[in-house]
Design an enzyme around this catalytic site. Structure first.
Site, PDB file in Angstrom:
ATOM      1  CE  LYS A  83      -4.536   0.951   2.240  1.00 53.91           C
ATOM      2  NZ  LYS A  83      -5.174   0.746   3.484  1.00 53.91           N
TER       3      LYS A  83
HETATM    4  O1  G3P Z   1      -7.945   1.646   5.194  1.00 58.87           O
HETATM    5  C1  G3P Z   1      -8.111   2.905   4.988  1.00 58.87           C
HETATM    6  C2  G3P Z   1      -9.575   3.445   5.368  1.00 58.87           C
HETATM    7  O2  G3P Z   1     -10.529   2.388   5.142  1.00 58.87           O
HETATM    8  C3  G3P Z   1      -9.606   4.153   6.732  1.00 58.87           C
HETATM    9  O3  G3P Z   1     -10.832   4.484   6.956  1.00 58.87           O
HETATM   10  O4  G3P Z   1     -12.602   5.140   8.715  1.00 58.87           O
HETATM   11  O5  G3P Z   1     -10.178   5.642   8.871  1.00 58.87           O
HETATM   12  O6  G3P Z   1     -11.510   6.945   7.192  1.00 58.87           O
HETATM   13  P1  G3P Z   1     -11.318   5.611   8.269  1.00 58.87           P
END
Ligand code: G3P
Length: 217
Positions: A83
């Site tokens: 990633k």
């Molecule tokens: O993995 C990245 C993403 O899904 C992060 O989500 O909830 O931290 O905005 P969030």
């Protein structure tokens, strides 16, 4: 539609994997922190549970270091997706990795222009963050639609991995738009199973079944 789980919690991943419906896992530095585990060991363990892509994120911000970190992560298992953030160095590293045949997930995508760069750089996945766009009053799902249209125009192979999913409506909107993958936190995945009428109906069936005095086995 593929389901990825957005967590680095090994026990949670194990439980979810038992459903047979988990196609992959996404992690990030914040999720590694939350898990309390070492990134290499945690990624190795997840890869031993899940056959599909397991995203592990580089933390360097400069190209040369990113490439070193990405190679180290890719050595963990064949199903690691490296990633990288959507920066100039990240996209450059993505191109290097994809030219080497490595699987890359480009993360922190917030615009269609950024998604074009990731596809041109050979990313296996682009991760647009719908929840974080919604949080600032933008249209997260509109971004998914735009990227879908653009990728279709040029037949890009990069899969749209809807990330920053907060609830079931996000997941359903992504499904309606035909997104390739949704990565959701475990609670959203478990909520998909739930409906009060399912519980009520099952209670009634079991009560009637008990009255028959029968047993199937
Ligand atoms: O993995 C990245 C993403 O899904 C992060 O989500 O909830 O931290 O905005 P969030």
């Amino acid at each position: 539609m593929k389901f990825f789980i957005d967590t680095a919690d090994i026990e949670e991943i194990r439980k979810l994997a038992e459903t047979g419906l988990v196609d992959g896992v996404t992690t990030n530095p914040s999720l590694i922190l939350k898990s309390g585990g070492d990134i290499i060991e945690t990624t190795r363990e997840i890869c031993s549970i899940i056959d599909g892509p397991v995203s592990a994120e580089v933390t360097a911000t400069e190209y040369d270091e990113m490439v070193k970190e990405g190679h180290k992560l890719a050595e963990i298992a064949d199903n690691v997706a490296i990633k990288v953030p959507l920066t100039i160095d990240g996209i450059r590293a993505c191109k290097t990795f994809s030219d080497e045949g490595l699987m890359v997930n480009v993360t922190l995508c917030f615009s269609p222009a950024q998604a074009i760069l990731a596809a041109k750089a050979g990313a296996a996945f682009i991760s647009p963050f719908v929840g974080r766009l919604d949080d600032i009053g933008h249209d997260g799902m509109g971004l998914i639609e735009d990227i879908g249209d653009i990728y279709t125009n040029y037949d890009f192979d990069t899969e749209i991995l809807v990330a920053s999913v907060r609830h079931i409506p996000h997941l359903l909107d992504a499904a309606r738009l035909g997104a390739d993958v949704v990565t959701a936190p475990p609670n959203v995945f478990w909520q998909m199973f739930k409906h009060p009428l399912t519980d009520k109906g099952l209670d009634a069936f079991l009560a009637d079944w008990a009255k028959t005095g029968q047993s199937i086995i």
